[in-house]
Design an enzyme around this catalytic site. Sequence first.
Site, short mmCIF file in Angstrom:
data_model
loop_
_atom_site.label_atom_id
_atom_site.label_comp_id
_atom_site.label_asym_id
_atom_site.label_seq_id
_atom_site.Cartn_x
_atom_site.Cartn_y
_atom_site.Cartn_z
N SER A 182 0.84 -1.19 0.00
CA SER A 182 0.00 0.00 0.00
C SER A 182 0.87 1.24 0.00
CB SER A 182 -0.91 0.01 1.22
OG SER A 182 -1.55 1.27 1.35
N HIS A 223 -1.14 -1.36 -4.34
CA HIS A 223 -2.42 -0.99 -3.75
C HIS A 223 -2.45 0.52 -3.50
CE1 HIS A 223 -6.12 -2.01 -1.51
NE2 HIS A 223 -5.76 -1.07 -0.65
N ASP A 277 -4.73 3.48 -1.87
CA ASP A 277 -5.87 3.85 -1.03
C ASP A 277 -6.30 5.27 -1.34
OD1 ASP A 277 -6.28 1.53 0.75
OD2 ASP A 277 -4.24 1.96 1.40
N MET A 279 -8.86 8.21 -0.37
CA MET A 279 -9.74 8.66 0.72
C MET A 279 -10.16 10.10 0.48
SD MET A 279 -7.60 7.14 3.96
CE MET A 279 -6.70 5.59 3.84
N HIS A 302 -8.34 1.18 -4.28
CA HIS A 302 -9.33 0.98 -3.22
C HIS A 302 -9.98 2.33 -2.91
CE1 HIS A 302 -9.93 -0.08 1.34
NE2 HIS A 302 -11.08 0.05 0.71
N MET A 333 -12.12 4.56 -0.93
CA MET A 333 -12.78 4.82 0.35
C MET A 333 -13.40 6.22 0.27
SD MET A 333 -10.10 3.16 3.08
CE MET A 333 -8.62 3.16 2.06
N MET A 392 -11.64 -5.39 5.48
CA MET A 392 -10.78 -4.50 6.25
C MET A 392 -10.51 -5.12 7.62
SD MET A 392 -10.07 -1.92 4.32
CE MET A 392 -9.27 -0.90 5.58
N GLY A 421 -9.25 4.46 7.11
CA GLY A 421 -9.03 5.89 7.26
C GLY A 421 -7.59 6.27 7.49
N PHE A 422 -6.86 5.44 8.23
CA PHE A 422 -5.47 5.78 8.54
C PHE A 422 -4.61 4.52 8.51
CE2 PHE A 422 -7.93 9.13 10.53
CZ PHE A 422 -7.25 10.27 10.15
N GLY A 423 -3.36 4.69 8.09
CA GLY A 423 -2.42 3.59 8.13
C GLY A 423 -1.84 3.42 9.52
N GLY A 424 -1.16 2.30 9.76
CA GLY A 424 -0.46 2.07 11.01
C GLY A 424 -1.31 1.59 12.16
N ASP A 474 -6.67 -5.99 4.56
CA ASP A 474 -5.99 -4.70 4.57
C ASP A 474 -6.08 -4.10 5.95
OD1 ASP A 474 -5.03 -2.15 4.15
OD2 ASP A 474 -6.42 -1.63 2.56
N GLY A 475 -4.91 -3.91 6.58
CA GLY A 475 -4.88 -3.25 7.88
C GLY A 475 -4.09 -4.04 8.91
N GLY A 476 -2.94 -3.52 9.33
CA GLY A 476 -2.16 -4.19 10.37
C GLY A 476 -1.55 -5.50 9.91
N GLY A 502 1.38 -1.99 4.34
CA GLY A 502 2.00 -0.70 4.12
C GLY A 502 3.25 -0.53 4.94
#
Length: 213
Positions: A9, A34, A36, A38, A67, A69, A138, A143-146, A171-173, A193
């Site tokens: 990402s 990927h 993102d 937003m 993606h 969002m 998800m 909304g936010f990375g990390g 996607d996420g963590g 990411g």
Amino acid sequence: MSRILVAPSILAADFGRLAEETQRMEQAGADWIHLDVMDGHFVPNLTIGPQAVQALRPVTKLPLDVHLMIENPDRYVPIFVEAGADRVTVHAEAVSDLAKAVRQVRKLGVKVGVALRPQTGIDVLKSCLEEIDLALLMTVNPGFGGQAFMPEVLPKIEALRKIYGRYIQVDGGINQETAASTSSAGADVMVAGTYLFQAKDPKQAIAALKGEG
């Protein structure tokens, strides 16, 4: 087990060096890139637009996995396709008629996906399950990375895999540990990411996500 694909990402990349960062991931063995998108409305953050897709299209041979969002994604899908997107994923929560939205993307000649927030059940996919190429679950609140991975999504992955035979993307963590958990549950496309872009050895990190490291 199907082969695991990895989609870095670029939300976690150095935005001053996006072309170089994308090529670095391609050389390290990534399968997709990927992106993102937003809008500050559907999710509380602003990121990239079609110009970023257009800029990256000439610098990589990898599929660009967009993606969205955003609210009213049907208005913007044609713009992203024209910019060079190979796959476009819309959020089920952002459209009033999901099956119609999927057909609109399909008519543009690209692969189509549907994304679900962690709190959204897989039942909403019933109207289009046979028509989509990808289901994105998800594993954080978008909304936010990390953010930290949400293990409560694992049973949803398992339930979806029982009724769906195409790509399940998470996607996420995502890191080596959570990739192993999600792939065991049935996911086969890992969006990562921070884990990849901050890795000392991206090739090794990608191999680890694929279960090869």
